[in-house]
Structure formats: C-alpha cells, structure tokens
Write a protein that holds these residues in place. Structure first.
Motif, PDB file in Angstrom:
ATOM      1  N   GLN A 330       0.837  -1.193   0.000  1.00  0.00           N
ATOM      2  CA  GLN A 330       0.000   0.000   0.000  1.00  0.00           C
ATOM      3  C   GLN A 330       0.881   1.256   0.000  1.00  0.00           C
ATOM      4  O   GLN A 330       0.439   2.333  -0.391  1.00  0.00           O
ATOM      5  CB  GLN A 330      -0.914   0.035   1.232  1.00  0.00           C
ATOM      6  CG  GLN A 330      -2.053  -0.969   1.233  1.00  0.00           C
ATOM      7  CD  GLN A 330      -2.900  -0.849   2.481  1.00  0.00           C
ATOM      8  OE1 GLN A 330      -2.432  -1.126   3.599  1.00  0.00           O
ATOM      9  NE2 GLN A 330      -4.140  -0.410   2.313  1.00  0.00           N
ATOM     10  N   TYR A 374      -0.349   7.033  -2.566  1.00  0.00           N
ATOM     11  CA  TYR A 374      -1.175   6.186  -1.705  1.00  0.00           C
ATOM     12  C   TYR A 374      -2.641   6.338  -2.085  1.00  0.00           C
ATOM     13  O   TYR A 374      -3.153   7.445  -2.259  1.00  0.00           O
ATOM     14  CB  TYR A 374      -0.992   6.552  -0.238  1.00  0.00           C
ATOM     15  CG  TYR A 374      -1.903   5.765   0.681  1.00  0.00           C
ATOM     16  CD1 TYR A 374      -1.551   4.496   1.113  1.00  0.00           C
ATOM     17  CD2 TYR A 374      -3.136   6.300   1.083  1.00  0.00           C
ATOM     18  CE1 TYR A 374      -2.399   3.762   1.942  1.00  0.00           C
ATOM     19  CE2 TYR A 374      -3.984   5.570   1.904  1.00  0.00           C
ATOM     20  CZ  TYR A 374      -3.611   4.304   2.329  1.00  0.00           C
ATOM     21  OH  TYR A 374      -4.454   3.581   3.134  1.00  0.00           O
ATOM     22  N   THR A 375      -3.344   5.204  -2.205  1.00  0.00           N
ATOM     23  CA  THR A 375      -4.782   5.212  -2.527  1.00  0.00           C
ATOM     24  C   THR A 375      -5.599   4.348  -1.561  1.00  0.00           C
ATOM     25  O   THR A 375      -6.824   4.438  -1.553  1.00  0.00           O
ATOM     26  CB  THR A 375      -5.037   4.673  -3.942  1.00  0.00           C
ATOM     27  OG1 THR A 375      -4.618   3.295  -3.997  1.00  0.00           O
ATOM     28  CG2 THR A 375      -4.288   5.486  -4.995  1.00  0.00           C
ATOM     29  N   GLY A 376      -4.923   3.510  -0.787  1.00  0.00           N
ATOM     30  CA  GLY A 376      -5.614   2.487  -0.012  1.00  0.00           C
ATOM     31  C   GLY A 376      -5.513   1.136  -0.689  1.00  0.00           C
ATOM     32  O   GLY A 376      -5.521   0.094  -0.025  1.00  0.00           O
ATOM     33  N   TYR A 393      -1.587   0.232  -9.612  1.00  0.00           N
ATOM     34  CA  TYR A 393      -2.740  -0.359  -8.938  1.00  0.00           C
ATOM     35  C   TYR A 393      -3.642  -1.029  -9.979  1.00  0.00           C
ATOM     36  O   TYR A 393      -4.334  -0.351 -10.753  1.00  0.00           O
ATOM     37  CB  TYR A 393      -3.520   0.692  -8.157  1.00  0.00           C
ATOM     38  CG  TYR A 393      -2.685   1.369  -7.094  1.00  0.00           C
ATOM     39  CD1 TYR A 393      -2.142   0.647  -6.035  1.00  0.00           C
ATOM     40  CD2 TYR A 393      -2.410   2.737  -7.165  1.00  0.00           C
ATOM     41  CE1 TYR A 393      -1.350   1.263  -5.059  1.00  0.00           C
ATOM     42  CE2 TYR A 393      -1.635   3.355  -6.196  1.00  0.00           C
ATOM     43  CZ  TYR A 393      -1.102   2.616  -5.158  1.00  0.00           C
ATOM     44  OH  TYR A 393      -0.324   3.225  -4.197  1.00  0.00           O
ATOM     45  N   GLU A 431      -9.729  -0.432   3.494  1.00  0.00           N
ATOM     46  CA  GLU A 431      -8.912   0.577   2.817  1.00  0.00           C
ATOM     47  C   GLU A 431      -8.810   0.300   1.314  1.00  0.00           C
ATOM     48  O   GLU A 431      -8.896   1.228   0.500  1.00  0.00           O
ATOM     49  CB  GLU A 431      -7.515   0.612   3.446  1.00  0.00           C
ATOM     50  CG  GLU A 431      -7.503   1.162   4.862  1.00  0.00           C
ATOM     51  CD  GLU A 431      -6.175   0.941   5.571  1.00  0.00           C
ATOM     52  OE1 GLU A 431      -5.991   1.508   6.663  1.00  0.00           O
ATOM     53  OE2 GLU A 431      -5.320   0.197   5.037  1.00  0.00           O
ATOM     54  N   GLY A 435     -10.390   2.580  -1.614  1.00  0.00           N
ATOM     55  CA  GLY A 435      -9.487   3.054  -2.655  1.00  0.00           C
ATOM     56  C   GLY A 435     -10.048   2.818  -4.044  1.00  0.00           C
ATOM     57  O   GLY A 435      -9.907   3.661  -4.941  1.00  0.00           O
ATOM     58  N   THR A 438     -12.842   5.335  -4.660  1.00  0.00           N
ATOM     59  CA  THR A 438     -12.375   6.719  -4.733  1.00  0.00           C
ATOM     60  C   THR A 438     -11.501   6.993  -5.946  1.00  0.00           C
ATOM     61  O   THR A 438     -11.613   8.056  -6.575  1.00  0.00           O
ATOM     62  CB  THR A 438     -11.589   7.080  -3.454  1.00  0.00           C
ATOM     63  OG1 THR A 438     -12.406   6.840  -2.307  1.00  0.00           O
ATOM     64  CG2 THR A 438     -11.161   8.545  -3.473  1.00  0.00           C
ATOM     65  N   HIS A 439     -10.635   6.058  -6.310  1.00  0.00           N
ATOM     66  CA  HIS A 439      -9.616   6.320  -7.322  1.00  0.00           C
ATOM     67  C   HIS A 439      -9.788   5.533  -8.625  1.00  0.00           C
ATOM     68  O   HIS A 439      -9.129   5.876  -9.611  1.00  0.00           O
ATOM     69  CB  HIS A 439      -8.231   6.013  -6.745  1.00  0.00           C
ATOM     70  CG  HIS A 439      -7.847   6.878  -5.591  1.00  0.00           C
ATOM     71  ND1 HIS A 439      -7.311   8.138  -5.748  1.00  0.00           N
ATOM     72  CD2 HIS A 439      -7.957   6.670  -4.250  1.00  0.00           C
ATOM     73  CE1 HIS A 439      -7.074   8.671  -4.560  1.00  0.00           C
ATOM     74  NE2 HIS A 439      -7.462   7.800  -3.637  1.00  0.00           N
ATOM     75  N   GLY A 457      -3.122   6.724  -8.727  1.00  0.00           N
ATOM     76  CA  GLY A 457      -3.382   7.609  -7.602  1.00  0.00           C
ATOM     77  C   GLY A 457      -2.929   9.039  -7.824  1.00  0.00           C
ATOM     78  O   GLY A 457      -3.118   9.898  -6.966  1.00  0.00           O
TER      79      GLY A 457
END
Length: 597
Positions: A330, A374-376, A393, A431, A435, A438-439, A457
């Motif tokens: 992560q 970082y995105t989770g 990711y 998380e 992520g 959100t991303h 991210g």
C-alpha cells in the motif's frame, strides 16, 4: 401480474382448506371437549366443559348418537368442498405450467436488446449486498453472494438444462477437458520423494512445466466440489494447498515455481529474481487471492477436512505472509517492506550479445515501476497475463483481494481464532475497497462512469480490460461487491470497440476480449478465457448458449481451449495445451448441465 395471480390463488386455496378442516374436526367446541374427556378417562365432575355439562356415561352416549348424525351431514358437504378444492388445484397447476412454458420461451427474448447483456448481467444487483464477514460483524465487507437470478443460471445446471440443450459433442468435450488437469498436469509425489514434505502434489500449467499458483488453483477448482466422495481428489487439493503454502512462505513475490532447486539459472535470469524454487519473479497480486479462494472453498465443501488442513501452521503462515506484503505494498512509493522481506524490484534485463531471447522486459525506475501515490489499494507489478503493468494499482486484482480478505477473515475467526489477524485484515480490506471507489472510477466520454483497469493515484489511469482473470468483466464471477450502474457501464465499454483489447471477426460472428500479451503473435487475438467469462457472467440464456457454441467451433480442430486465437482464422492459435482455459471451459459447461462428470 402473473405473480399476483399465483399468490392470490394460493391464498384462496389455503383459506378453503382451513375452513374445511375446521368444519370437519371442529363441529362444536363443547362436543370436542367432551371427546377429550372421554379419551382421557376423566369424568365431567373433574373437568366441566364451557357449557357446564357434567353428565355421566348415559348423557355421553346420547351425545355420540347426535354427533354421528351431525358428522354424516358435515362429511357429505365437505366432500363436495374437497372436490371443488381439487378442481381448483388442478386449474392452478395448469396455470403454473403455462406460465413456466411462457417464461422459458421469453427469458432470452426479454434481454436480447441489451448490448452484450451488460444490463442483464447486473440486474441481479438491484438490491446491493451488505453482507458482513464472519458472524455478522457490521461494516466489514464480504464477497457478493449469489442471488436467485445468478444462481439460477450459473450454479444450478438442472434448471438451466431445462431451458437450453447441450449437445453430446459439447458434453464429451467437457468431460475430456474437465479431467485434463488431473490426467496430464498433476504429479503425485511418493512419500520417499525429497520434495513430498513440501506438499505431495505438483500441478504444471500445461505446455510449461512449472507451477503458477493462480493457474494451478484455477485448474483444480472444479475438483473441489467433486472431492466430497473422492479421496484421490482430496489428496490433489490438500497436497497442492500445502505446496502453495510452502512456495508463498519461500517468497510471496514470485508467481511461478519449480518442483525442485536443480535448475541452473543464467546470470540474466538471476538479475530478475529467479533462483532456487522461483521460476518467474513477476509479482502478481491475484496469485495469493487464488490460494485463499481454494482454501476457503475446500473448507466450505468439506468442513472437517478443510478445517484440519487450514489449521496447519504453514498454511496460516502463508496467509499472514500475503497480508503483510499487501499492507507493505500500500506504501510502495515509500519503499515499505513486509516483516522479514526486502524491497521488491523487477528490472528489465538487456539480452546477451547475439542472444536476443535472453533479454526480458521489466519495470521502469530500475525495477520499482511507475510512480504511484497512496490510494488504499495495494500495489502490484504484473497482470495475470504476466505482462508488466503500466500503472501500479491493478483494479480487478484489488477487487479480488477484497473478496479474498473476506474469506481469510472468516477463516481467522472460525478456525484460527485469531482476533488480531482478523482486525488487521478487516482494516486492509476496508482501505482497499474505499481506494477502488475513490480512485478507480472514471468518466468515459461514451459509456459514463466506468471502472478503470489500472490507476496510479496521481490522476493516471488505463481504460481497457484483459482476457485473463481477474478482469473487470469477471467481477461478478469473483463475487466482488461492485456498484451495479458502474459495472453495467464498464461491461458495455469492455465488450465494444472502445476497449483496445476487443476484437470482432469480419463477418461479426466471433467477438471477444484478447490481451496485449499476444499482440505480436496475433494482432486481432481473442482469448477463449474471455468468452468463457462473458458466458459465466451473463443471465441471458440464448447468449450463453451462443458463446458456448463459439467456443466449441474455434478450437482449430483440437477440441481444446487455447491461450488465444485469430478472430478471423481460429485455426491460428497460441498454446495448444493451456490447462487453465480447459478447466474454465468445463466449469462453464458444468454450470449449464449435470451431464459433464
């Protein structure tokens, strides 16, 4: 309207039957109370009825005569009522049979207008799952459970076989490919074999004589359900699980392993992390997820044997190794490391002079990969196709990771009784999933909000899908709890020319998702694996059958699944022996009929 009619009819029948029974057995409350006293041997003096009756045997005898006369009248009336009920039941059965026939005829037609069945593959998600992991722990996500719509078509072959007919040629092909992994890829190690202590089963991927954790777990997936009454298959699953655990504990970043350490690696190969048992050092997030899915499925299928297997220390250690790596990655940009592990680096290697085959692609920045924030989500280096990622990711693999963590959490709670590990995985799962939401959701100019295939991210993203599983297409198959509307849009996107990996034959008959992995060998490639996954994730029966027919007709005469084929010339293909795809084909056919055993 049909449902209302059926429910009204059922309610009417229940009411008629109830009133009839009351009339038959409840002629008069005071008579009934007398009969109870007669059977129990009690006298009226000991327990008077509500009408104050307390007479002796003579009064009871007179009452019995009256009862018999009244009962005869009631029986004559009730017999007529029962005949009317019988007629009503027969009429309702006729209505139900007609409705079923109509539904079978129209079930495919109602969905036909939706492009590639994207809407229908997700109609099951109108009531989004809020399942929790373990014993109902609130707020912790678990995999999406199969609802009635999906299970009707995907998990209940008998129901589907009533609607669609599978020909003998397809069934025989399924039987052959079902046992491909067992008959041609599985090596049993005798007790005296030096490697048996690490797990007495080794499963190669097909025409490559190494073990991929992902491939081998998928190759034996069909056997788990079949192992209930087959000790040989139990040995396959348990032996393979122990060997997986050994390899993961050896190095959780590798994706493919050798059966022993006898192979002599070149200097270039060693630069890429290959050594000892490690055949390829291409870190792929989904490998560990497949391992956990195999453990969980085996436990749920054979609870006692599964519990005993998973309770072994080496298997728990392997899951902990995976979780620690996922947490460390992560924070890949900060060079975080898992306990006892060094930084993962996978650089490109230049070929030796006059030996172009000794060169290998790798990650940028001396093996660290493109920059991420970082995105989770948890970082990985390579896709399930074994191609290096463009962005750090990989969204489908992170989706699968959320599901696998849900499995592992249930295991930690019910088998290992490890609250600390449970909480650790719950935090990581939350998380990663946040992520993704959100991303990993971006706006497509044509299809609206869709899931990206890869993100970094930092605003970078890749819109595509790859045939290999996990893929965006496979989210329902993997049981990820996706957003219905976003997945529907994504499915339309990836099953269209907007997806750079999508190809369609000139005559329009064959279409599907391929992979950049084979772009140099076959420009317009389609992978049978993607067609299988499209069929597994659609609820349109006609479309499911159409896709199955395409699979059977594009084997190039081999009657086997391949890695890829030319969409305009299926006789041109790569990998004649690709056991993972063979297993998936059998899984699809077995979801449609119970004849493939």
């Amino acid at each position: 309207l049909k449902t209302v009619v059926v429910l009204f009819g059922i309610a009417f029948l229940i009411a008629v039957v109830f009133l009839s029974l009351v009339a038959l057995f409840g002629i008069d409350e005071k008579h009934s109370s007398d009969k109870v006293r007669d059977r129990s041997g009690s006298s009226g003096k000991e327990n008077n009825g509500r009408d104050g009756y307390s007479g002796g045997r003579e009064a009871n005898d007179r009452r019995k005569v009256n009862d018999n006369n009244l009962l005869l009248e009631k029986v004559n009336g009730i017999s007529e009522k029962l005949q009317r009920v019988k007629n009503s039941v027969m009429e309702m059965k006729d209505v139900e049979l007609t409705l079923r026939k109509e539904e079978k005829v129209t079930v495919g037609k109602k969905r036909k207008s939706n492009e590639h069945n994207g809407d229908n593959a997700n109609s099951k998600n109108n009531n989004k799952s809020n399942n929790t992991t373990g014993k109902g722990k609130k707020g912790v996500k678990k995999s999406r459970a199969d609802d009635n719509t999906m299970s009707k078509f995907i998990h209940n072959g008998k129901v589907l076989s009533d609607i669609v007919s599978i020909d003998d040629n397809t069934v025989n092909m399924c039987k052959s490919l079902l046992w491909d992994a067992f008959n041609t890829c599985t090596q049993f190690l005798d007790e005296g074999h030096p490697e048996a202590k690490h797990g007495d089963v080794f499963v190669i991927t097909g025409d490559i004589d190494d073990l991929w954790i992902r491939d081998s777990a998928a190759q034996v997936h069909n056997y788990i359900a079949m192992s209930v009454s087959n000790t040989r298959l139990q040995r396959v699953i348990e032996g393979l699980a122990r060997r997986h655990a050994f390899y993961i504990n050896y190095d959780p970043y590798a994706n493919a392993y050798r059966i022993d350490t006898n192979y002599k690696f070149s200097d270039n190969q060693k630069k890429m992390g290959r050594h000892g048992y490690i055949s390829t050092y291409d870190y792929e997030l989904d490998s560990g997820c497949y391992f956990i899915r195999m453990l969980y499925t085996y436990w749920k299928t054979l609870p006692d044997r599964g519990r005993s297997l998973i309770a072994e220390q080496s298997l728990k250690q392997a899951v902990e190794e995976l979780v620690n790596v996922w947490i460390a990655e992560q924070h890949h940009e900060e060079d975080a490391t898992a306990p006892g592990r060094s930084l993962y680096r996978r650089p490109a290697v230049s070929p030796e002079k006059n030996k172009p085959w000794t060169g290998f692609v790798g990650l940028s920045r001396e093996g660290k990969g493109s920059k991420v924030a970082y995105t989770g989500m948890t970082w990985s280096a390579f896709r399930p196709s074994d191609d290096e990622q463009k962005y750090g990711y990989l969204v489908p693999s992170n989706m699968f990771c959320v599901v696998a963590l849900g499995y592992a959490m249930e295991i930690a709670e019910d088998i290992w009784n490890d609250k600390h590990l449970y909480n650790k995985m719950a935090k990581l799962q939350k998380e990663i999933d946040e992520g993704i939401q959100t991303h990993a959701v971006v706006n497509h100019p044509t299809h609206g909000r869709v899931y990206a295939y890869e993100v970094d991210g930092l605003g970078g993203y890749l819109l595509m899908d790859d045939a290999n599983v996990p893929s965006l297409l496979s989210a329902p198959y993997l049981k990820y709890d996706y957003d219905t509307d976003i997945y529907t849009n994504t499915r339309k996107f990836i099953l269209s020319n907007s997806n750079p990996s999508f190809s369609q034959s000139r005559d329009g008959r064959i279409r599907g998702i391929g992979s950049p992995h084979m772009k140099k060998a076959i420009k317009d490639n389609v992978w049978p694996m993607s067609i299988i996954m499209e069929a597994l994730t659609t609820t349109d029966v006609e479309e499911k059958k159409r896709l199955l027919d395409i699979l059977v007709s594009t084997t190039g005469g081999t009657k086997k699944m391949h890695e890829s084929f030319d969409v305009n010339n299926p006789s041109k293909f790569t990998r004649k022996w690709f056991s993972w795809a063979n297993s998936l084909f059998a899984e699809l056919v077995r979801s449609m009929t119970d004849k493939c055993t």
